[in-house]
Write a protein that holds these residues in place. Structure first.
Motif, PDB file in Angstrom:
ATOM      1  N   PRO A 193       6.130 -23.980 -19.131  1.00 17.74           N
ATOM      2  CA  PRO A 193       5.605 -25.040 -18.712  1.00 17.74           C
ATOM      3  C   PRO A 193       3.947 -24.891 -18.991  1.00 17.74           C
ATOM      4  CG  PRO A 193       6.279 -23.681 -16.854  1.00 17.74           C
ATOM      5  CD  PRO A 193       6.699 -23.118 -18.057  1.00 17.74           C
ATOM      6  N   LEU A 194       3.452 -23.675 -19.254  1.00 26.69           N
ATOM      7  CA  LEU A 194       1.936 -23.371 -19.524  1.00 26.69           C
ATOM      8  C   LEU A 194       1.683 -23.624 -20.969  1.00 26.69           C
ATOM      9  CD1 LEU A 194       1.683 -20.002 -17.876  1.00 26.69           C
ATOM     10  CD2 LEU A 194       0.688 -22.541 -16.936  1.00 26.69           C
ATOM     11  N   MET A 195       2.943 -23.103 -21.912  1.00 23.85           N
ATOM     12  CA  MET A 195       2.726 -23.596 -23.389  1.00 23.85           C
ATOM     13  C   MET A 195       2.993 -24.971 -23.840  1.00 23.85           C
ATOM     14  SD  MET A 195       4.310 -20.129 -25.072  1.00 23.85           S
ATOM     15  CE  MET A 195       3.837 -20.906 -26.733  1.00 23.85           C
ATOM     16  N   VAL A 196       3.971 -25.661 -22.987  1.00 23.19           N
ATOM     17  CA  VAL A 196       4.169 -27.068 -23.528  1.00 23.19           C
ATOM     18  C   VAL A 196       3.159 -28.349 -22.593  1.00 23.19           C
ATOM     19  CG1 VAL A 196       6.011 -28.690 -23.216  1.00 23.19           C
ATOM     20  CG2 VAL A 196       6.552 -26.386 -23.459  1.00 23.19           C
ATOM     21  N   LYS A 287      -0.057 -14.463 -20.812  1.00 21.90           N
ATOM     22  CA  LYS A 287      -1.235 -14.027 -21.824  1.00 21.90           C
ATOM     23  C   LYS A 287      -2.396 -13.575 -20.688  1.00 21.90           C
ATOM     24  CE  LYS A 287      -4.507 -15.952 -25.306  1.00 21.90           C
ATOM     25  NZ  LYS A 287      -4.858 -17.079 -26.107  1.00 21.90           N
ATOM     26  N   ILE A 288      -3.045 -12.664 -20.979  1.00 19.26           N
ATOM     27  CA  ILE A 288      -4.090 -12.016 -20.251  1.00 19.26           C
ATOM     28  C   ILE A 288      -5.484 -12.654 -20.882  1.00 19.26           C
ATOM     29  CG2 ILE A 288      -5.255  -9.898 -19.332  1.00 19.26           C
ATOM     30  CD1 ILE A 288      -2.604  -8.556 -19.425  1.00 19.26           C
ATOM     31  N   ILE A 289      -6.188 -13.314 -19.946  1.00 16.72           N
ATOM     32  CA  ILE A 289      -7.555 -13.785 -20.638  1.00 16.72           C
ATOM     33  C   ILE A 289      -8.693 -13.043 -19.551  1.00 16.72           C
ATOM     34  CG2 ILE A 289      -9.116 -15.608 -20.891  1.00 16.72           C
ATOM     35  CD1 ILE A 289      -6.420 -17.316 -20.955  1.00 16.72           C
ATOM     36  N   PRO A 290      -9.373 -12.147 -20.142  1.00 16.78           N
ATOM     37  CA  PRO A 290     -10.366 -11.475 -19.005  1.00 16.78           C
ATOM     38  C   PRO A 290     -11.519 -12.114 -18.794  1.00 16.78           C
ATOM     39  CG  PRO A 290     -10.250 -10.750 -21.482  1.00 16.78           C
ATOM     40  CD  PRO A 290      -9.360 -11.761 -21.511  1.00 16.78           C
ATOM     41  N   ASP A 291     -12.240 -11.951 -18.040  1.00 13.39           N
ATOM     42  CA  ASP A 291     -13.225 -12.773 -17.422  1.00 13.39           C
ATOM     43  C   ASP A 291     -14.456 -12.938 -18.535  1.00 13.39           C
ATOM     44  OD1 ASP A 291     -11.696 -13.233 -15.136  1.00 13.39           O
ATOM     45  OD2 ASP A 291     -12.761 -11.464 -13.951  1.00 13.39           O
ATOM     46  N   TRP A 292     -14.779 -11.901 -19.384  1.00 17.60           N
ATOM     47  CA  TRP A 292     -16.008 -11.798 -19.785  1.00 17.60           C
ATOM     48  C   TRP A 292     -15.733 -12.363 -21.310  1.00 17.60           C
ATOM     49  CZ3 TRP A 292     -14.361  -9.632 -24.501  1.00 17.60           C
ATOM     50  CH2 TRP A 292     -13.434  -8.888 -24.448  1.00 17.60           C
ATOM     51  N   MET A 293     -14.496 -12.806 -21.626  1.00 10.35           N
ATOM     52  CA  MET A 293     -14.238 -13.463 -22.875  1.00 10.35           C
ATOM     53  C   MET A 293     -14.618 -15.203 -22.902  1.00 10.35           C
ATOM     54  SD  MET A 293     -10.504 -13.783 -24.854  1.00 10.35           S
ATOM     55  CE  MET A 293     -10.343 -12.243 -25.008  1.00 10.35           C
ATOM     56  N   LYS A 294     -15.164 -15.317 -23.904  1.00  7.24           N
ATOM     57  CA  LYS A 294     -15.490 -16.787 -24.223  1.00  7.24           C
ATOM     58  C   LYS A 294     -14.381 -17.806 -23.986  1.00  7.24           C
ATOM     59  CE  LYS A 294     -17.794 -19.824 -27.340  1.00  7.24           C
ATOM     60  NZ  LYS A 294     -18.493 -19.986 -28.578  1.00  7.24           N
ATOM     61  N   PRO A 295     -14.733 -18.951 -22.895  1.00 10.95           N
ATOM     62  CA  PRO A 295     -13.608 -19.632 -22.885  1.00 10.95           C
ATOM     63  C   PRO A 295     -13.353 -20.367 -23.866  1.00 10.95           C
ATOM     64  CG  PRO A 295     -15.815 -20.626 -21.706  1.00 10.95           C
ATOM     65  CD  PRO A 295     -15.860 -19.117 -22.367  1.00 10.95           C
ATOM     66  N   GLU A 296     -11.908 -20.904 -23.948  1.00 12.75           N
ATOM     67  CA  GLU A 296     -11.324 -21.685 -25.147  1.00 12.75           C
ATOM     68  C   GLU A 296     -12.028 -22.919 -25.309  1.00 12.75           C
ATOM     69  OE1 GLU A 296      -7.224 -20.934 -25.457  1.00 12.75           O
ATOM     70  OE2 GLU A 296      -7.319 -18.845 -25.474  1.00 12.75           O
ATOM     71  N   GLU A 297     -12.222 -23.556 -26.469  1.00 19.68           N
ATOM     72  CA  GLU A 297     -12.320 -24.735 -26.643  1.00 19.68           C
ATOM     73  C   GLU A 297     -11.248 -26.016 -26.366  1.00 19.68           C
ATOM     74  OE1 GLU A 297     -14.630 -27.998 -30.029  1.00 19.68           O
ATOM     75  OE2 GLU A 297     -13.850 -25.802 -30.217  1.00 19.68           O
ATOM     76  N   LEU A 298     -11.362 -26.949 -25.678  1.00 18.73           N
ATOM     77  CA  LEU A 298     -10.432 -27.741 -25.099  1.00 18.73           C
ATOM     78  C   LEU A 298     -10.522 -28.939 -25.829  1.00 18.73           C
ATOM     79  CD1 LEU A 298     -10.501 -27.216 -21.175  1.00 18.73           C
ATOM     80  CD2 LEU A 298      -8.768 -26.239 -22.899  1.00 18.73           C
ATOM     81  N   PRO A 299      -9.484 -29.544 -26.301  1.00 17.97           N
ATOM     82  CA  PRO A 299      -9.636 -30.995 -27.047  1.00 17.97           C
ATOM     83  C   PRO A 299     -10.057 -31.949 -26.032  1.00 17.97           C
ATOM     84  CG  PRO A 299      -7.306 -30.203 -26.723  1.00 17.97           C
ATOM     85  CD  PRO A 299      -8.045 -29.176 -26.141  1.00 17.97           C
ATOM     86  N   PRO A 300     -10.753 -32.956 -26.525  1.00 22.61           N
ATOM     87  CA  PRO A 300     -10.952 -33.928 -25.694  1.00 22.61           C
ATOM     88  C   PRO A 300      -9.926 -34.989 -25.504  1.00 22.61           C
ATOM     89  CG  PRO A 300     -11.905 -34.407 -27.669  1.00 22.61           C
ATOM     90  CD  PRO A 300     -11.398 -32.996 -27.958  1.00 22.61           C
TER      91      PRO A 300
END
Length: 341
Positions: A193-196, A287-300
């Protein structure tokens, strides 16, 4: 002699049955009389006037007639009416279904990503602490790998990294098709569900270019669920690759990425396998996303612009309403003033 003994037994039974005193037994039933008549009326020791009260102590039960053949639906209706009559709630139709736990609900003992991984950055206090924690947890990873090798005889770190990279590619290649049966072969039920999510009415173009660094196994854990023999293994793999990613909306407009511009991607993918299952396979679990990593760009989000409502044209009824609001006397005065001028 035997006849007398037999008669004596019969006589004793008869005077005991008729509740007569012992001394009167020989008089009523002499030994010479060989006739043994059965007495059917037995004198009771209780009073007959309390018969109704004694009858109330017994409850009459309506026994079902098992000889009458009835269908299942008719029997259910009869049973329901009887339960309503007795004030008993109907029982639920209970069906036990087999439960199969194919994956864990989350990532247990998540890997702590060192600060600034994948790019040049000076060492900070938080980064130093993370490196110390990584050294401490490295011993647990060795024990987990030893546990995995006890289930898989041919397991090697190098061979697993090749399999992990292949699963990573195929999962992203199958994702644009939105076919659940194909995606679930490379992704667990927890990650599906997270990927779809938010993929409906969108077109995804994904291409793998190359690996900037070889894939590296950084974390491994084994845990059990419900029972000690039901073991699950999770391995975290670090991928540093170049990819093409492009997303179009339902109208064919570009939302995110490009089909011509490469992008460096650093991913920490967790792979999971049900070790106790003979037919278990390695699949992407999270998937592991660390706190210091730049947040991914979300499509509008895109919407359809609603059409403006056109103003209705004036009609005869509207002209008549205007004429009614302006009295004819005012119109005559305006005409006279214009003539004078």
């Amino acid at each position: 002699m035997m006849s007398r003994y037999r008669n004596a037994i019969c006589i004793y039974g008869k005077y005991m049955q008729n509740n007569l005193p012992v001394m009167l037994g020989p008089i009523n039933y002499p030994a010479l009389n060989d006739s043994c008549e059965q007495v059917r009326h037995i004198k009771k020791h209780f009073d007959q006037k309390f018969r109704k009260e004694r009858a109330k102590k017994f409850i009459k039960i309506e026994l079902p007639n098992m000889d009458v053949e009835q269908s299942a639906e008719v029997a259910q209706d009869i049973l329901r009416t009887k339960m309503k009559k007795l004030g008993i709630l109907p029982q639920r139709h209970w069906e036990e279904r087999p439960v199969f736990v194919c994956c864990t609900p989350q990532i247990f003992e998540s890997y702590i990503v060192p600060e600034g991984d994948g790019k040049f950055s000076p060492i900070t206090t938080t980064g130093a602490k993370q490196k110390v924690q990584f050294i401490e947890k490295k011993s647990k990873s060795f024990l987990a790998l030893r546990k995995i090798k006890s289930y898989e005889d041919n397991f090697t770190t190098k061979g697993f990294l090749e399999i992990a990279l292949d699963i990573y590619k195929k999962a992203h290649e199958v994702l644009p098709t939105k076919d659940e049966d194909q995606i679930i072969q490379y992704v667990t039920e927890n990650a599906y569900p997270l990927m779809v999510h938010n993929l409906m009415n969108k077109t995804v173009v994904w291409k793998f270019v190359q690996s900037l660094e070889p894939a590296r196994l950084v974390h491994a854990r084994v845990t059990s669920m419900t029972t000690k023999d039901n073991n699950f293994a999770q391995i975290t793999v670090r991928f540093h690759t170049q990819q093409y990613l492009c997303i179009y909306d339902r109208f064919g407009r570009l939302l995110l990425g490009s089909e011509t511009v490469k992008k460096d991607v650093l991913d920490y993918i967790v792979f999971e396998k049900h070790l106790s299952n003979t037919y278990g396979t390695w699949r992407i679990h999270g998937k592991i996303i660390p706190d210091w990593m730049k947040p991914e760009e979300l499509p509008p989000k895109t919407y359809v612009i609603p059409e403006k409502e056109k103003e209705p044209l004036p009609t005869d009824a509207a002209a008549e309403s205007v004429a009614e609001t302006v009295p004819p006397e005012a119109l005559d005065k305006k005409n006279n003033e214009s003539r004078i001028r």
